[in-house]
Scaffold this motif. Structure first.
Motif, PDB file in Angstrom:
ATOM      1  N   ASN A  50       0.432  -0.872  -0.115  1.00 19.92           N
ATOM      2  CA  ASN A  50       0.030   0.495   0.000  1.00 19.92           C
ATOM      3  C   ASN A  50       0.857   1.725   0.417  1.00 19.92           C
ATOM      4  N   THR A  51       1.574   0.828   0.716  1.00 15.15           N
ATOM      5  CA  THR A  51       2.393   2.168   0.682  1.00 15.15           C
ATOM      6  C   THR A  51       3.319   3.170  -0.841  1.00 15.15           C
ATOM      7  N   ILE A  52       3.689   1.490  -1.232  1.00 13.60           N
ATOM      8  CA  ILE A  52       4.793   2.066  -2.810  1.00 13.60           C
ATOM      9  C   ILE A  52       3.201   1.941  -3.844  1.00 13.60           C
ATOM     10  N   SER A  53       1.973   1.785  -3.691  1.00 19.57           N
ATOM     11  CA  SER A  53       1.051   1.872  -4.987  1.00 19.57           C
ATOM     12  C   SER A  53       0.775   3.314  -4.322  1.00 19.57           C
ATOM     13  N   LYS A  54       1.007   3.893  -3.121  1.00 13.60           N
ATOM     14  CA  LYS A  54       0.735   5.135  -2.496  1.00 13.60           C
ATOM     15  C   LYS A  54       1.257   6.435  -3.223  1.00 13.60           C
ATOM     16  N   GLY A  55       2.736   6.405  -3.629  1.00 15.07           N
ATOM     17  CA  GLY A  55       3.470   7.060  -4.179  1.00 15.07           C
ATOM     18  C   GLY A  55       4.665   7.371  -2.689  1.00 15.07           C
ATOM     19  N   PHE A  56       4.002   6.402  -1.795  1.00 13.58           N
ATOM     20  CA  PHE A  56       4.895   6.777  -0.585  1.00 13.58           C
ATOM     21  C   PHE A  56       4.109   8.500   0.726  1.00 13.58           C
ATOM     22  N   GLN A  57       2.831   8.052   0.646  1.00 10.48           N
ATOM     23  CA  GLN A  57       2.096   9.533   0.860  1.00 10.48           C
ATOM     24  C   GLN A  57       1.716   8.444   2.237  1.00 10.48           C
ATOM     25  N   LEU A  58       2.139   8.776   3.664  1.00  7.15           N
ATOM     26  CA  LEU A  58       2.267   8.136   4.656  1.00  7.15           C
ATOM     27  C   LEU A  58       1.243   9.032   5.074  1.00  7.15           C
ATOM     28  N   ASP A  59       0.561   8.267   6.118  1.00  9.15           N
ATOM     29  CA  ASP A  59      -0.490   8.849   6.955  1.00  9.15           C
ATOM     30  C   ASP A  59       0.051   8.672   8.400  1.00  9.15           C
ATOM     31  N   TYR A  60       0.749   9.747   8.606  1.00 10.75           N
ATOM     32  CA  TYR A  60       1.740   9.764  10.273  1.00 10.75           C
ATOM     33  C   TYR A  60       0.615   9.379  11.501  1.00 10.75           C
ATOM     34  N   LYS A  61      -1.004   9.473  11.866  1.00  9.36           N
ATOM     35  CA  LYS A  61      -1.126   9.268  12.176  1.00  9.36           C
ATOM     36  C   LYS A  61      -1.630   7.880  12.425  1.00  9.36           C
ATOM     37  N   ASN A  62      -1.862   6.955  11.182  1.00  9.70           N
ATOM     38  CA  ASN A  62      -2.091   5.425  11.595  1.00  9.70           C
ATOM     39  C   ASN A  62      -0.513   4.892  10.292  1.00  9.70           C
ATOM     40  N   ASP A  63       0.311   5.291  11.086  1.00  7.89           N
ATOM     41  CA  ASP A  63       1.177   4.531   9.699  1.00  7.89           C
ATOM     42  C   ASP A  63       2.192   3.346  10.978  1.00  7.89           C
ATOM     43  N   GLU A  64       2.445   2.588  10.153  1.00  8.90           N
ATOM     44  CA  GLU A  64       2.281   1.254  11.096  1.00  8.90           C
ATOM     45  C   GLU A  64       3.913   0.811  11.584  1.00  8.90           C
ATOM     46  N   TYR A  65       4.418   1.853  10.322  1.00  6.84           N
ATOM     47  CA  TYR A  65       6.014   1.689  10.083  1.00  6.84           C
ATOM     48  C   TYR A  65       6.045   2.537  11.484  1.00  6.84           C
ATOM     49  N   LEU A  66       5.692   3.356  12.244  1.00  8.56           N
ATOM     50  CA  LEU A  66       5.879   4.246  13.449  1.00  8.56           C
ATOM     51  C   LEU A  66       5.111   3.710  14.332  1.00  8.56           C
ATOM     52  N   ALA A  67       4.162   3.100  14.094  1.00  8.90           N
ATOM     53  CA  ALA A  67       3.500   2.376  15.667  1.00  8.90           C
ATOM     54  C   ALA A  67       4.251   1.199  15.840  1.00  8.90           C
ATOM     55  N   LYS A  68       4.972   1.152  15.205  1.00 12.24           N
ATOM     56  CA  LYS A  68       5.579  -0.652  15.159  1.00 12.24           C
ATOM     57  C   LYS A  68       7.316   0.032  16.081  1.00 12.24           C
ATOM     58  N   GLU A  69       7.417   0.846  15.574  1.00 11.08           N
ATOM     59  CA  GLU A  69       9.027   1.580  16.278  1.00 11.08           C
ATOM     60  C   GLU A  69       8.284   2.181  17.448  1.00 11.08           C
ATOM     61  N   ALA A  70       7.391   2.540  17.547  1.00  9.33           N
ATOM     62  CA  ALA A  70       7.326   2.879  19.189  1.00  9.33           C
ATOM     63  C   ALA A  70       6.139   1.673  19.602  1.00  9.33           C
ATOM     64  N   GLN A  71       6.561   0.090  19.325  1.00  9.79           N
ATOM     65  CA  GLN A  71       5.994  -0.700  19.954  1.00  9.79           C
ATOM     66  C   GLN A  71       7.360  -1.547  20.788  1.00  9.79           C
ATOM     67  N   VAL A  72       7.903  -1.243  19.880  1.00  6.26           N
ATOM     68  CA  VAL A  72       9.156  -2.305  20.368  1.00  6.26           C
ATOM     69  C   VAL A  72      10.076  -1.397  21.399  1.00  6.26           C
ATOM     70  N   GLU A  73      10.314  -0.152  21.184  1.00  6.84           N
ATOM     71  CA  GLU A  73      10.690   0.621  21.946  1.00  6.84           C
ATOM     72  C   GLU A  73      10.048   0.437  23.152  1.00  6.84           C
ATOM     73  N   GLU A  74       8.689   0.642  23.287  1.00  6.82           N
ATOM     74  CA  GLU A  74       8.238   0.273  24.203  1.00  6.82           C
ATOM     75  C   GLU A  74       7.863  -1.324  25.369  1.00  6.82           C
ATOM     76  N   LEU A  75       8.154  -2.049  24.539  1.00 15.74           N
ATOM     77  CA  LEU A  75       9.188  -2.844  24.869  1.00 15.74           C
ATOM     78  C   LEU A  75      10.697  -3.497  25.020  1.00 15.74           C
ATOM     79  N   ALA A  76      10.893  -2.596  24.918  1.00 14.66           N
ATOM     80  CA  ALA A  76      12.770  -2.219  25.698  1.00 14.66           C
ATOM     81  C   ALA A  76      12.516  -2.331  26.945  1.00 14.66           C
ATOM     82  N   ASP A  77      11.965  -1.260  26.627  1.00 10.83           N
ATOM     83  CA  ASP A  77      11.423  -0.260  28.434  1.00 10.83           C
ATOM     84  C   ASP A  77      11.609  -1.408  29.189  1.00 10.83           C
TER      85      ASP A  77
END
Length: 226
Positions: A50-77
């Motif tokens: 989906n990200t490729i097909s949309k030309g990398f126009q990201l929805d920063y409020k609902n972005d999976e990459y950013l959400a999972k980045e936050a998840q692994v960091e919370e998991l580390a803490d």
């Protein structure tokens, strides 16, 4: 201890989990800790396509990459706190933890990547743990997911048993898909090596669009289209 930590991380959504020895690395990188627990969360195939097909126009409020980045960091803490409660020492490699402790490269400046770079990058631990190789895009490339993972780690003196892993050398060869995909011209087209390090493959001061080089990698596309 390995089984206990693995179950706890899996119950909280972690995918790949590795225990790595930090023996041989400089003490200023390891903070004196002998081992690291590394864990990853893969990005979904749907998100990549989906990200490729949309030309990398990201929805920063609902972005999976950013959400999972936050998840692994919370998991580390969480894991660092869990190990401390059990009587061991531990350091979370989350952005918040590294900022608080000053465990970041000095002199690093990138206006689009404000978090800075850990003195001991996650992909360095991942390489020691035999999880993949560092590509021309300065990202870890894994066999199962290409570059499409988020990861974090905890340094600890807890009695974990680090695995014995073979170091995987670069498999980029003549491929330069990520180099061509980078609109900032941050990638230099060289293969990573212990001797030359990061600065020989990327100008981090220019890096501003990591998903393009991540999703242009043939190993990532193989995963996304499998």
């Amino acid at each position: 201890m390995n089984n206990e930590i693995t179950k706890a991380l899996e119950d909280r959504g972690a995918g790949i989990i590795r225990f790595a020895s930090l023996e041989g690395l400089p003490k200023e990188q390891t903070l004196g800790f002998p081992n690291a627990v590394l864990f990853c969360m893969p990005l979904s195939k749907e998100y990549i396509n989906n990200t490729i097909s949309k030309g990398f126009q990201l929805d920063y409020k609902n972005d999976e990459y950013l959400a999972k980045e936050a998840q692994v960091e919370e998991l580390a803490d969480w894991l660092a706190s869990y190990l401390v409660q059990k009587g061991y020492s531990a350091h979370s490699q989350s952005e918040k933890s590294n900022k608080k402790s000053g465990y970041l490269e000095s002199g690093y400046k990138n206006p689009s990547l404000q978090e800075g770079i850990s003195i001991l990058p996650q992909k360095t631990i991942a390489r020691i743990a035999g999880l993949g190789f560092i590509g021309k895009n300065n990202l870890l490339v894994t066999e199962s997911y290409g570059c499409a993972i988020t990861m974090c780690s905890v340094l600890t003196n807890a009695p974990v048993r680090p695995g014995l892993f073979a170091i995987i050398d670069s498999k980029c060869g003549s491929c330069e898909e990520c180099v061509l995909a980078c609109p900032a011209n941050a990638l230099l087209g060289n293969e990573w090596s212990m001797e030359s390090g990061r600065d020989s493959i990327v100008d981090v001061s220019k890096c501003s669009c990591p998903l393009r080089c991540m999703f242009s990698c043939p190993h990532t596309l193989e995963y996304a289209n499998s």
